[in-house]
Design an enzyme around this catalytic site. Structure first.
Site, mmCIF file in Angstrom:
data_model
loop_
_atom_site.group_PDB
_atom_site.id
_atom_site.type_symbol
_atom_site.label_atom_id
_atom_site.label_comp_id
_atom_site.label_asym_id
_atom_site.label_seq_id
_atom_site.Cartn_x
_atom_site.Cartn_y
_atom_site.Cartn_z
ATOM 1 C CE1 TYR A 160 -4.084 -2.391 5.188
ATOM 2 C CE2 TYR A 160 -3.494 -0.173 4.490
ATOM 3 C CZ TYR A 160 -3.888 -1.461 4.191
ATOM 4 O OH TYR A 160 -4.068 -1.824 2.868
ATOM 5 C CB SER B 180 -0.899 0.023 1.235
ATOM 6 O OG SER B 180 -1.589 1.259 1.344
#
Length: 242
Positions: free
Chosen positions: A151, A137
């Protein structure tokens, strides 16, 4: 040899788009999924419609036995050539100080432990000339303050996993790369409690819009294909300029 690819989290979003893209490109595809049987069946039907063999296997990627079962099922399609490590979760968006332990544990287990378990099975089974693509990501370098720092931290670990594994598997002729999507229109935003996040965020994305799952799938297909034959240890950012 016809390529055989496993895609975790293959029933929806980026995983489903990748399954369809790879089937159209000649891959036989095994998709792992958590619980959405209807979505998995729809993807599998599209794989078959493309003239390729496929299998859909319910599998919790945090469980070593279920991961092994997914890879065993894929073996029925032929020798494994590639893995797309895609199954991932977020948690409710909010300040770091309000992060619940259960949410932290789930994000680490799925996005890190699950990736390691699947990559380990792939490293044992993939034939020479094969490839692994980890879905990371853009958060890994942005940090996601005020949203989900935990995250982002785990996705940074995905990048490290990619680089280390690329170097370890290179002598065996196995390439390992990652894609780092930005804000993509998938169901993952509903889990974070902000289902319209792609639209809300459009103004701070240099290209002025969120990305689509197929735009990430195209990059994954490139990294698995012959045009990326000299590419390993790379993290390809697909984030609209973020």
């Amino acid at each position: 040899m016809e390529p055989v690819t496993i895609i975790t989290g293959g029933s929806r979003g980026i995983g489903a788009a990748t399954a369809r893209r790879l089937a159209a490109a000649g891959h036989h595809v095994a998709i792992g999924y958590r619980r959405d049987h209807d979505a998995a069946k729809a993807v599998l039907a599209d794989i078959h419609a493309a003239g390729r063999r496929g299998v859909a296997v319910p599998a919790d990627t945090t469980d070593p036995e279920q991961v092994a079962a997914l890879f065993d099922a894929a073996a029925d399609l032929g020798p494994l050539t590639s893995l797309v490590n895609n199954a991932g979760v977020t948690s409710p968006i909010g300040p770091f100080t309000e992060l619940a332990f259960d949410d932290l544990r789930r994000v680490v287990d799925v996005n890190l432990i699950g990736y390691v378990l699947c990559a380990q099975q792939a490293a044992r089974r993939i034939t020479r000339g094969g490839a692994i693509v980890n879905v990371s990501s853009a958060a890994a370098t942005l940090g996601s303050p005020g949203e989900y720092i935990h995250y982002a931290a785990v996705k940074a670990a995905t990048d490290t996993l990619t680089i280390g594994l690329a170097k370890e598997l290179a002598p065996r002729g196995i390439r390992v790369n990652a894609v780092a999507p930005g804000i993509i229109r998938t169901d993952i935003h509903a889990v974070s409690g902000v289902p319209d996040r792609p639209d809300r965020a459009a103004g701070r994305i240099p290209l002025g819009r969120a990305g689509e799952p197929d735009e990430v799938a195209g990059a994954i297909a490139f990294l698995l294909g012959p045009d990326a034959s000299y590419t390993t240890g790379a993290v390809l950012r697909i984030a609209g300029g973020l």
